[in-house]
Design a protein around this motif. Sequence first.
Motif, PDB file in Angstrom:
ATOM      1  N   LEU A 158       0.814  -1.213   0.000  1.00  0.00           N
ATOM      2  CA  LEU A 158       0.000   0.000   0.000  1.00  0.00           C
ATOM      3  C   LEU A 158       0.852   1.269   0.000  1.00  0.00           C
ATOM      4  O   LEU A 158       0.449   2.286  -0.557  1.00  0.00           O
ATOM      5  CB  LEU A 158      -0.970  -0.007   1.186  1.00  0.00           C
ATOM      6  CG  LEU A 158      -2.082  -1.049   1.103  1.00  0.00           C
ATOM      7  CD1 LEU A 158      -2.923  -1.042   2.377  1.00  0.00           C
ATOM      8  CD2 LEU A 158      -2.952  -0.849  -0.129  1.00  0.00           C
ATOM      9  N   ALA A 159       2.029   1.218   0.609  1.00  0.00           N
ATOM     10  CA  ALA A 159       2.941   2.367   0.552  1.00  0.00           C
ATOM     11  C   ALA A 159       3.381   2.601  -0.897  1.00  0.00           C
ATOM     12  O   ALA A 159       3.475   3.753  -1.348  1.00  0.00           O
ATOM     13  CB  ALA A 159       4.151   2.133   1.447  1.00  0.00           C
ATOM     14  N   ILE A 160       3.618   1.528  -1.614  1.00  0.00           N
ATOM     15  CA  ILE A 160       4.009   1.649  -3.024  1.00  0.00           C
ATOM     16  C   ILE A 160       2.838   2.165  -3.856  1.00  0.00           C
ATOM     17  O   ILE A 160       3.013   3.029  -4.721  1.00  0.00           O
ATOM     18  CB  ILE A 160       4.544   0.298  -3.545  1.00  0.00           C
ATOM     19  CG1 ILE A 160       5.863  -0.032  -2.844  1.00  0.00           C
ATOM     20  CG2 ILE A 160       4.722   0.323  -5.061  1.00  0.00           C
ATOM     21  CD1 ILE A 160       6.350  -1.452  -3.049  1.00  0.00           C
ATOM     22  N   VAL A 161       1.634   1.668  -3.588  1.00  0.00           N
ATOM     23  CA  VAL A 161       0.445   2.161  -4.300  1.00  0.00           C
ATOM     24  C   VAL A 161       0.314   3.665  -4.090  1.00  0.00           C
ATOM     25  O   VAL A 161       0.074   4.419  -5.046  1.00  0.00           O
ATOM     26  CB  VAL A 161      -0.832   1.428  -3.842  1.00  0.00           C
ATOM     27  CG1 VAL A 161      -2.081   2.086  -4.433  1.00  0.00           C
ATOM     28  CG2 VAL A 161      -0.787  -0.044  -4.221  1.00  0.00           C
ATOM     29  N   ARG A 162       0.459   4.120  -2.838  1.00  0.00           N
ATOM     30  CA  ARG A 162       0.344   5.561  -2.565  1.00  0.00           C
ATOM     31  C   ARG A 162       1.369   6.352  -3.368  1.00  0.00           C
ATOM     32  O   ARG A 162       1.045   7.381  -3.969  1.00  0.00           O
ATOM     33  CB  ARG A 162       0.526   5.842  -1.075  1.00  0.00           C
ATOM     34  CG  ARG A 162       0.458   7.346  -0.774  1.00  0.00           C
ATOM     35  CD  ARG A 162       0.609   7.661   0.679  1.00  0.00           C
ATOM     36  NE  ARG A 162       1.910   7.230   1.171  1.00  0.00           N
ATOM     37  CZ  ARG A 162       2.270   7.292   2.445  1.00  0.00           C
ATOM     38  NH1 ARG A 162       1.435   7.739   3.359  1.00  0.00           N
ATOM     39  NH2 ARG A 162       3.472   6.890   2.811  1.00  0.00           N
ATOM     40  N   THR A 163       2.602   5.869  -3.426  1.00  0.00           N
ATOM     41  CA  THR A 163       3.646   6.570  -4.172  1.00  0.00           C
ATOM     42  C   THR A 163       3.307   6.631  -5.655  1.00  0.00           C
ATOM     43  O   THR A 163       3.472   7.673  -6.302  1.00  0.00           O
ATOM     44  CB  THR A 163       5.007   5.882  -3.954  1.00  0.00           C
ATOM     45  OG1 THR A 163       5.316   5.933  -2.556  1.00  0.00           O
ATOM     46  CG2 THR A 163       6.110   6.561  -4.751  1.00  0.00           C
ATOM     47  N   ILE A 164       2.825   5.522  -6.210  1.00  0.00           N
ATOM     48  CA  ILE A 164       2.465   5.489  -7.638  1.00  0.00           C
ATOM     49  C   ILE A 164       1.327   6.466  -7.918  1.00  0.00           C
ATOM     50  O   ILE A 164       1.382   7.243  -8.881  1.00  0.00           O
ATOM     51  CB  ILE A 164       2.079   4.057  -8.071  1.00  0.00           C
ATOM     52  CG1 ILE A 164       3.306   3.148  -8.030  1.00  0.00           C
ATOM     53  CG2 ILE A 164       1.433   4.060  -9.457  1.00  0.00           C
ATOM     54  CD1 ILE A 164       2.998   1.666  -8.177  1.00  0.00           C
ATOM     55  N   VAL A 165       0.294   6.443  -7.090  1.00  0.00           N
ATOM     56  CA  VAL A 165      -0.855   7.331  -7.296  1.00  0.00           C
ATOM     57  C   VAL A 165      -0.420   8.794  -7.172  1.00  0.00           C
ATOM     58  O   VAL A 165      -0.781   9.634  -8.015  1.00  0.00           O
ATOM     59  CB  VAL A 165      -1.993   6.989  -6.313  1.00  0.00           C
ATOM     60  CG1 VAL A 165      -3.078   8.058  -6.325  1.00  0.00           C
ATOM     61  CG2 VAL A 165      -2.581   5.616  -6.651  1.00  0.00           C
ATOM     62  N   GLU A 166       0.364   9.112  -6.155  1.00  0.00           N
ATOM     63  CA  GLU A 166       0.816  10.493  -5.979  1.00  0.00           C
ATOM     64  C   GLU A 166       1.743  10.932  -7.113  1.00  0.00           C
ATOM     65  O   GLU A 166       1.726  12.101  -7.512  1.00  0.00           O
ATOM     66  CB  GLU A 166       1.482  10.668  -4.619  1.00  0.00           C
ATOM     67  CG  GLU A 166       0.474  10.601  -3.482  1.00  0.00           C
ATOM     68  CD  GLU A 166       1.088  10.669  -2.095  1.00  0.00           C
ATOM     69  OE1 GLU A 166       2.339  10.629  -1.971  1.00  0.00           O
ATOM     70  OE2 GLU A 166       0.308  10.760  -1.121  1.00  0.00           O
ATOM     71  N   ALA A 167       2.546  10.018  -7.659  1.00  0.00           N
ATOM     72  CA  ALA A 167       3.408  10.355  -8.800  1.00  0.00           C
ATOM     73  C   ALA A 167       2.580  10.687 -10.034  1.00  0.00           C
ATOM     74  O   ALA A 167       3.050  11.387 -10.931  1.00  0.00           O
ATOM     75  CB  ALA A 167       4.365   9.195  -9.096  1.00  0.00           C
ATOM     76  N   HIS A 168       1.339  10.196 -10.070  1.00  0.00           N
ATOM     77  CA  HIS A 168       0.413  10.509 -11.163  1.00  0.00           C
ATOM     78  C   HIS A 168      -0.513  11.674 -10.790  1.00  0.00           C
ATOM     79  O   HIS A 168      -1.536  11.888 -11.425  1.00  0.00           O
ATOM     80  CB  HIS A 168      -0.426   9.276 -11.510  1.00  0.00           C
ATOM     81  CG  HIS A 168       0.316   8.249 -12.284  1.00  0.00           C
ATOM     82  ND1 HIS A 168       1.117   7.297 -11.682  1.00  0.00           N
ATOM     83  CD2 HIS A 168       0.403   8.019 -13.617  1.00  0.00           C
ATOM     84  CE1 HIS A 168       1.648   6.527 -12.615  1.00  0.00           C
ATOM     85  NE2 HIS A 168       1.247   6.944 -13.792  1.00  0.00           N
ATOM     86  N   GLU A 169      -0.150  12.426  -9.734  1.00  0.00           N
ATOM     87  CA  GLU A 169      -0.902  13.574  -9.243  1.00  0.00           C
ATOM     88  C   GLU A 169      -2.321  13.210  -8.839  1.00  0.00           C
ATOM     89  O   GLU A 169      -3.267  13.979  -9.003  1.00  0.00           O
ATOM     90  CB  GLU A 169      -0.900  14.707 -10.280  1.00  0.00           C
ATOM     91  CG  GLU A 169       0.473  15.319 -10.455  1.00  0.00           C
ATOM     92  CD  GLU A 169       0.781  15.600 -11.924  1.00  0.00           C
ATOM     93  OE1 GLU A 169      -0.152  15.775 -12.707  1.00  0.00           O
ATOM     94  OE2 GLU A 169       1.977  15.615 -12.253  1.00  0.00           O
ATOM     95  N   GLY A 170      -2.451  12.005  -8.285  1.00  0.00           N
ATOM     96  CA  GLY A 170      -3.756  11.522  -7.853  1.00  0.00           C
ATOM     97  C   GLY A 170      -3.863  11.443  -6.351  1.00  0.00           C
ATOM     98  O   GLY A 170      -2.943  11.812  -5.609  1.00  0.00           O
TER      99      GLY A 170
END
Length: 192
Positions: A158-170
């Motif tokens: 889930l930490a990785i999911v958060r990073t991916i989503v935030e990197a996509h400005e989401g």
Amino acid sequence: DAELKGLVEVIRRNVATELHLIDDLLDVTRIAAGKFAIVRARVDVHAAVAGALEICQAEIAGRRQRLEVDLGADRHMLQGDFNRLQQAMWNLLRNASKFTPEGGTIHVASRNVGACIQVSVSDTGIGLDAAQLTSIFDPFVQGGDAITRDFGGLGLGLAIVRTIVEAHEGTLRAASDGAGQGATFQFELPID
């Protein structure tokens, strides 16, 4: 023979699990070092979801879980990293399956909300209490020793999911009505 095939399958599954853990540790290291990057291109979010569903299908079927898919978003193209979005979905689906008992239900949906696509993964699993909702996206957090003991893992997905989503400005959210009530993980990404 059949016995040898069974042993080879156990080895294959264990190697796949170890590779996943190593990849997660490498991603967390990249995140901590500020070197986590995405490669932007025109991406179909529904195709990334479909790819993740394909990867998780055997695990979900093996646990006799019911999978419901409703990709209702009319607009699902954006500038992003296909592999990373698929990885985020894969982590959400894998968690949903892992924490949902045999025979439970996993529901995947998409819809448009303003200038965004919203994708959600809901399950009928163990749920989260209110205190967990504030820390569940932190690295190495799984909701307590009992969860780690019963379900395994490192608490990195889930930490990785958060990073991916935030990197996509989401944005990424978790919701649950409490222990035993299932959980919903939902992200929103800006679309073209």
